[in-house]
Design a protein around this motif. Structure first.
Motif, PDB file in Angstrom:
ATOM      1  N   MET A   1       0.837  -1.162   0.000  1.00 20.15           N
ATOM      2  CA  MET A   1       0.000   0.000   0.000  1.00 20.15           C
ATOM      3  C   MET A   1       0.889   1.233   0.000  1.00 20.15           C
ATOM      4  SD  MET A   1      -3.060   1.595   2.281  1.00 20.15           S
ATOM      5  CE  MET A   1      -3.522   0.440   3.332  1.00 20.15           C
ATOM      6  N   GLY A   2       0.566   2.183  -0.803  1.00 21.00           N
ATOM      7  CA  GLY A   2       1.338   3.414  -0.894  1.00 21.00           C
ATOM      8  C   GLY A   2       0.757   4.521  -0.038  1.00 21.00           C
ATOM      9  N   PHE A   3       1.454   5.621  -0.032  1.00 22.08           N
ATOM     10  CA  PHE A   3       1.055   6.800   0.725  1.00 22.08           C
ATOM     11  C   PHE A   3       1.328   8.000  -0.168  1.00 22.08           C
ATOM     12  CE2 PHE A   3       2.096  10.295   3.623  1.00 22.08           C
ATOM     13  CZ  PHE A   3       0.999  10.262   4.474  1.00 22.08           C
ATOM     14  N   SER A   4       0.371   8.902  -0.274  1.00 19.65           N
ATOM     15  CA  SER A   4       0.609  10.081  -1.101  1.00 19.65           C
ATOM     16  C   SER A   4       0.444  11.340  -0.277  1.00 19.65           C
ATOM     17  CB  SER A   4      -0.326  10.108  -2.316  1.00 19.65           C
ATOM     18  OG  SER A   4      -1.668  10.228  -1.915  1.00 19.65           O
ATOM     19  N   GLU A   5       1.144  12.378  -0.705  1.00 21.51           N
ATOM     20  CA  GLU A   5       1.047  13.694  -0.090  1.00 21.51           C
ATOM     21  C   GLU A   5       0.586  14.682  -1.149  1.00 21.51           C
ATOM     22  OE1 GLU A   5       4.595  14.836   1.989  1.00 21.51           O
ATOM     23  OE2 GLU A   5       4.905  12.798   2.720  1.00 21.51           O
ATOM     24  N   ASP A   6      -0.165  15.651  -0.743  1.00 21.57           N
ATOM     25  CA  ASP A   6      -0.666  16.706  -1.614  1.00 21.57           C
ATOM     26  C   ASP A   6       0.512  17.419  -2.276  1.00 21.57           C
ATOM     27  OD1 ASP A   6      -1.676  19.072  -2.678  1.00 21.57           O
ATOM     28  OD2 ASP A   6      -2.588  19.744  -0.822  1.00 21.57           O
ATOM     29  N   VAL A   7       0.588  17.360  -3.603  1.00 17.85           N
ATOM     30  CA  VAL A   7       1.699  17.987  -4.318  1.00 17.85           C
ATOM     31  C   VAL A   7       1.419  19.451  -4.665  1.00 17.85           C
ATOM     32  CG1 VAL A   7       2.520  15.799  -5.277  1.00 17.85           C
ATOM     33  CG2 VAL A   7       0.892  17.181  -6.586  1.00 17.85           C
ATOM     34  N   LEU A   8       0.200  19.915  -4.422  1.00 18.07           N
ATOM     35  CA  LEU A   8      -0.140  21.296  -4.764  1.00 18.07           C
ATOM     36  C   LEU A   8       0.045  22.263  -3.606  1.00 18.07           C
ATOM     37  CD1 LEU A   8      -3.374  20.742  -6.900  1.00 18.07           C
ATOM     38  CD2 LEU A   8      -1.017  21.040  -7.683  1.00 18.07           C
ATOM     39  N   GLY A   9      -0.442  21.902  -2.422  1.00 16.37           N
ATOM     40  CA  GLY A   9      -0.398  22.861  -1.331  1.00 16.37           C
ATOM     41  C   GLY A   9      -0.240  22.232   0.039  1.00 16.37           C
ATOM     42  N   ASN A  10       0.115  20.959   0.059  1.00 14.88           N
ATOM     43  CA  ASN A  10       0.364  20.258   1.319  1.00 14.88           C
ATOM     44  C   ASN A  10      -0.830  20.338   2.274  1.00 14.88           C
ATOM     45  OD1 ASN A  10       2.088  18.584   2.739  1.00 14.88           O
ATOM     46  ND2 ASN A  10       2.869  20.273   3.973  1.00 14.88           N
ATOM     47  N   ARG A  11      -2.045  20.233   1.746  1.00 17.21           N
ATOM     48  CA  ARG A  11      -3.253  20.315   2.569  1.00 17.21           C
ATOM     49  C   ARG A  11      -3.695  18.949   3.102  1.00 17.21           C
ATOM     50  NH1 ARG A  11      -7.294  24.382  -0.716  1.00 17.21           N
ATOM     51  NH2 ARG A  11      -5.910  26.180  -0.736  1.00 17.21           N
ATOM     52  N   PHE A  12      -3.245  17.854   2.499  1.00 20.34           N
ATOM     53  CA  PHE A  12      -3.710  16.538   2.920  1.00 20.34           C
ATOM     54  C   PHE A  12      -2.669  15.468   2.613  1.00 20.34           C
ATOM     55  CE2 PHE A  12      -5.018  17.026  -1.489  1.00 20.34           C
ATOM     56  CZ  PHE A  12      -4.628  15.823  -2.056  1.00 20.34           C
ATOM     57  N   THR A  13      -2.867  14.325   3.231  1.00 17.18           N
ATOM     58  CA  THR A  13      -2.131  13.106   2.903  1.00 17.18           C
ATOM     59  C   THR A  13      -3.176  12.018   2.705  1.00 17.18           C
ATOM     60  OG1 THR A  13      -1.903  12.475   5.218  1.00 17.18           O
ATOM     61  CG2 THR A  13      -0.090  13.750   4.250  1.00 17.18           C
ATOM     62  N   CYS A  14      -2.784  10.949   2.043  1.00 17.43           N
ATOM     63  CA  CYS A  14      -3.755   9.893   1.771  1.00 17.43           C
ATOM     64  C   CYS A  14      -3.072   8.535   1.810  1.00 17.43           C
ATOM     65  CB  CYS A  14      -4.401  10.128   0.404  1.00 17.43           C
ATOM     66  SG  CYS A  14      -5.711   8.952   0.008  1.00 17.43           S
ATOM     67  N   SER A  15      -3.467   7.731   2.773  1.00 15.50           N
ATOM     68  CA  SER A  15      -2.983   6.361   2.827  1.00 15.50           C
ATOM     69  C   SER A  15      -3.588   5.600   1.653  1.00 15.50           C
ATOM     70  CB  SER A  15      -3.411   5.724   4.146  1.00 15.50           C
ATOM     71  OG  SER A  15      -2.916   4.427   4.247  1.00 15.50           O
ATOM     72  N   GLY A  16      -2.748   4.966   0.849  1.00 13.70           N
ATOM     73  CA  GLY A  16      -3.232   4.262  -0.331  1.00 13.70           C
ATOM     74  C   GLY A  16      -3.518   5.179  -1.500  1.00 13.70           C
ATOM     75  N   GLY A  17      -3.097   6.431  -1.412  1.00 11.00           N
ATOM     76  CA  GLY A  17      -3.388   7.429  -2.443  1.00 11.00           C
ATOM     77  C   GLY A  17      -3.069   7.029  -3.868  1.00 11.00           C
ATOM     78  N   PRO A  18      -1.937   6.343  -4.121  1.00 11.53           N
ATOM     79  CA  PRO A  18      -1.613   5.957  -5.490  1.00 11.53           C
ATOM     80  C   PRO A  18      -2.457   4.794  -6.026  1.00 11.53           C
ATOM     81  CG  PRO A  18       0.377   6.108  -4.152  1.00 11.53           C
ATOM     82  CD  PRO A  18      -0.793   6.184  -3.231  1.00 11.53           C
ATOM     83  N   ALA A  19      -3.259   4.155  -5.168  1.00 11.31           N
ATOM     84  CA  ALA A  19      -4.064   3.009  -5.599  1.00 11.31           C
ATOM     85  C   ALA A  19      -5.033   3.428  -6.701  1.00 11.31           C
ATOM     86  CB  ALA A  19      -4.835   2.437  -4.419  1.00 11.31           C
ATOM     87  N   LEU A  20      -5.227   2.544  -7.658  1.00 13.36           N
ATOM     88  CA  LEU A  20      -6.166   2.815  -8.743  1.00 13.36           C
ATOM     89  C   LEU A  20      -7.555   2.358  -8.367  1.00 13.36           C
ATOM     90  CD1 LEU A  20      -4.118   1.843 -11.906  1.00 13.36           C
ATOM     91  CD2 LEU A  20      -4.604   4.110 -11.008  1.00 13.36           C
ATOM     92  N   MET A  21      -8.523   3.205  -8.632  1.00 11.25           N
ATOM     93  CA  MET A  21      -9.933   2.915  -8.403  1.00 11.25           C
ATOM     94  C   MET A  21     -10.597   2.849  -9.777  1.00 11.25           C
ATOM     95  SD  MET A  21      -9.725   2.944  -5.155  1.00 11.25           S
ATOM     96  CE  MET A  21     -11.433   2.781  -4.680  1.00 11.25           C
TER      97      MET A  21
END
Length: 83
Positions: A1-21
């Motif tokens: 499972m990946g982890f992503s961080e907001d690349v625009l303004g650092n407002r959020f993080t998302c566990s599993g962010g890179p996962a495809l839906m």
């Protein structure tokens, strides 16, 4: 499972962010909803029309063969430099 961080303004993080839906017709990253929520990122009209027509209900789960087909296609796109 990946982890992503907001690349625009650092407002959020998302566990599993890179996962495809997917809904069976469209594919998106799990963290895409966060960009829509935090920045009002516009969604394609085709996607919105598709969701409205489906009354925003979930599609049936993909079969194993369909998942393998998607994985194969994504691999082709990566190798071609399109992802």
């Amino acid at each position: 499972m990946g982890f992503s961080e907001d690349v625009l303004g650092n407002r959020f993080t998302c566990s599993g962010g890179p996962a495809l839906m997917s809904d069976g017709d469209f594919f998106w990253r799990l963290d895409a909803a966060d960009y829509v929520e935090h920045y009002g990122v516009a969604l394609p009209e085709e996607f919105l029309a598709h969701g409205t027509a489906r009354q925003w209900t979930a599609a049936r789960p993909l079969t194993r063969d369909e998942i393998l087909e998607v994985d194969h296609r994504l691999g082709e796109l990566r190798r071609a430099g399109n992802l």
